[in-house]
Design a protein around this motif. Structure first.
Motif, PDB file in Angstrom:
ATOM      1  N   SER A 115       0.825  -1.207   0.000  1.00  0.00           N
ATOM      2  CA  SER A 115       0.000   0.000   0.000  1.00  0.00           C
ATOM      3  C   SER A 115       0.861   1.260   0.000  1.00  0.00           C
ATOM      4  O   SER A 115       0.594   2.214  -0.749  1.00  0.00           O
ATOM      5  CB  SER A 115      -0.919  -0.010   1.221  1.00  0.00           C
ATOM      6  N   VAL A 116       1.899   1.268   0.833  1.00  0.00           N
ATOM      7  CA  VAL A 116       2.807   2.420   0.884  1.00  0.00           C
ATOM      8  C   VAL A 116       3.465   2.637  -0.476  1.00  0.00           C
ATOM      9  O   VAL A 116       3.550   3.772  -0.971  1.00  0.00           O
ATOM     10  CB  VAL A 116       3.879   2.217   1.978  1.00  0.00           C
ATOM     11  N   ALA A 117       3.931   1.554  -1.077  1.00  0.00           N
ATOM     12  CA  ALA A 117       4.597   1.670  -2.375  1.00  0.00           C
ATOM     13  C   ALA A 117       3.649   2.202  -3.447  1.00  0.00           C
ATOM     14  O   ALA A 117       4.028   3.014  -4.300  1.00  0.00           O
ATOM     15  CB  ALA A 117       5.147   0.320  -2.795  1.00  0.00           C
ATOM     16  N   GLU A 118       2.397   1.768  -3.400  1.00  0.00           N
ATOM     17  CA  GLU A 118       1.419   2.216  -4.393  1.00  0.00           C
ATOM     18  C   GLU A 118       1.093   3.695  -4.206  1.00  0.00           C
ATOM     19  O   GLU A 118       1.054   4.474  -5.166  1.00  0.00           O
ATOM     20  CB  GLU A 118       0.158   1.373  -4.291  1.00  0.00           C
ATOM     21  N   VAL A 119       0.849   4.098  -2.961  1.00  0.00           N
ATOM     22  CA  VAL A 119       0.488   5.493  -2.676  1.00  0.00           C
ATOM     23  C   VAL A 119       1.584   6.448  -3.125  1.00  0.00           C
ATOM     24  O   VAL A 119       1.321   7.509  -3.697  1.00  0.00           O
ATOM     25  CB  VAL A 119       0.196   5.670  -1.172  1.00  0.00           C
TER      26      VAL A 119
END
Length: 340
Positions: free
Chosen positions: A269-273
């Motif tokens: 999720s962090v990488a996508e955001v």
């Protein structure tokens, strides 16, 4: 090199993985079930029950009189039915006993219990009683951050508990800190005599992760060359048929020398955001990336199916008995697709 890892695609693998029917050619697999994220862990266990041989609920600690206490929201009754609820009655249940108080490692309490022969005997009797009353297959001991002064009393405890459990046809697993030699990195390593522990236990789980940890500088959590160094020392003290490689399934998000632990899904999720490209480190065989928020650089290292596969291959190559996964419920679901 950059690895093309799309968060949305990776997350969508979860349902596809659930349809895999062939058991991968891995050693015996032990899965930890933490009390603070029990629901997610049980969901993972139910979904991938066919790949798991031992469930280890991480729910028990030790009081000053040597009796086990149970974390809020859990119960031995519920733990005794884990295999049945997973849909696979062949899964053995071996609860983990820790030396934690209020969620923190508590050396002082357990050191007093281990050093006093009467308290140590009461502790052994309480643990064997727990096993008999609830039909567990044994216990796993995870007493961390002990001192070098506790070395002999801890070894004596392991021998006495192993003898008591074997008399009732149960098993003893013991988790130990990773180290490349006997003295290792400090008192917590000196407290654990690998050879003496192996003599009393049926399995010894070497927790080969946290080479970089929450208060260290950023870096790979379980670099491949370090894990192999740890294994090469461990097999000189622990018979291979008893030796279990502990494999981490999580990540850390560092700012300087302070890190926040993340599950694999949280990492994705962090990488996508932040639209962060991921990079595969060929030396440590680990994945990492960076991102910036309000001018502050974050550095993330984490374990995924690719890095776990490398560690599983090490376990097979060195002829180890098992791997122990820390922990269920936070893993990259693609680990369950690993083949021989």
């Amino acid at each position: 090199m950059t690895v093309a890892l799309a968060a949305t695609a990776a997350l969508s693998q979860l349902h596809a993985d659930a349809r895999v029917v062939d058991r991968p050619q891995l050693p015996l697999v032990i899965g930890a079930i933490p009390y603070w994220d029990r629901s997610a862990a049980l969901t993972s266990m139910r979904t991938y029950a066919r790949y798991i041989d031992v469930a280890s609920p991480w729910s028990y600690s030790v009081s000053a009189d040597g009796t086990p206490t149970v974390a809020e929201g859990t119960s031995p009754d519920a733990d005794s039915e884990l295999g049945t609820h997973s849909g696979d009655s062949s899964i053995r249940t071996i609860p983990t006993i820790t030396n934690t108080t209020d969620g923190r490692w508590d050396r002082e309490t357990i050191a007093k219990v281990l050093l006093d022969p009467a308290l140590r005997r009461a502790h052994v009797e309480a643990l064997t009683g727990l096993v008999e009353e609830y039909g567990f297959d044994g216990v796993q001991i995870d007493y961390e951050n002990l001192s070098a002064a506790d070395r002999d009393s801890f070894s004596t405890f392991v021998r006495e508990l192993g003898d008591a459990l074997h008399r009732i046809d149960r098993v003893l697993y013991v988790a130990v800190h990773a180290k490349p030699n006997d003295t290792g990195y400090g008192p917590h390593n000196e407290a654990q005599d690998y050879a003496a522990i192996a003599a009393g236990a049926d399995r010894v789980i070497v927790m080969a992760y946290d080479r970089h940890w929450a208060t260290s500088t950023a870096g790979p959590i379980a670099p491949y060359d370090w894990v192999e160094e740890v294994i090469r020392y461990a097999v000189t003290r622990i018979p291979r048929e008893k030796l279990v490689l502990g494999v981490g399934l999580y990540g850390y998000d560092w700012v300087g020398s302070a890190a926040t632990p993340l599950t694999w899904a949280e990492v994705m999720s962090v990488a996508e955001v932040h639209r962060s490209p991921m990079h595969w480190d060929e030396t440590s065989l680990s994945t990492h990336f960076t991102y910036v928020v309000d001018g502050i650089t974050h550095e993330v290292w984490f374990e995924n199916a690719r890095s776990v596969e490398a560690k599983s291959a090490l376990a097979r190559r060195h002829g180890l008995a098992s791997i122990a996964l820390w922990r269920l419920g936070g893993e990259d679901p693609s680990i369950w697709r690993l083949g021989p």
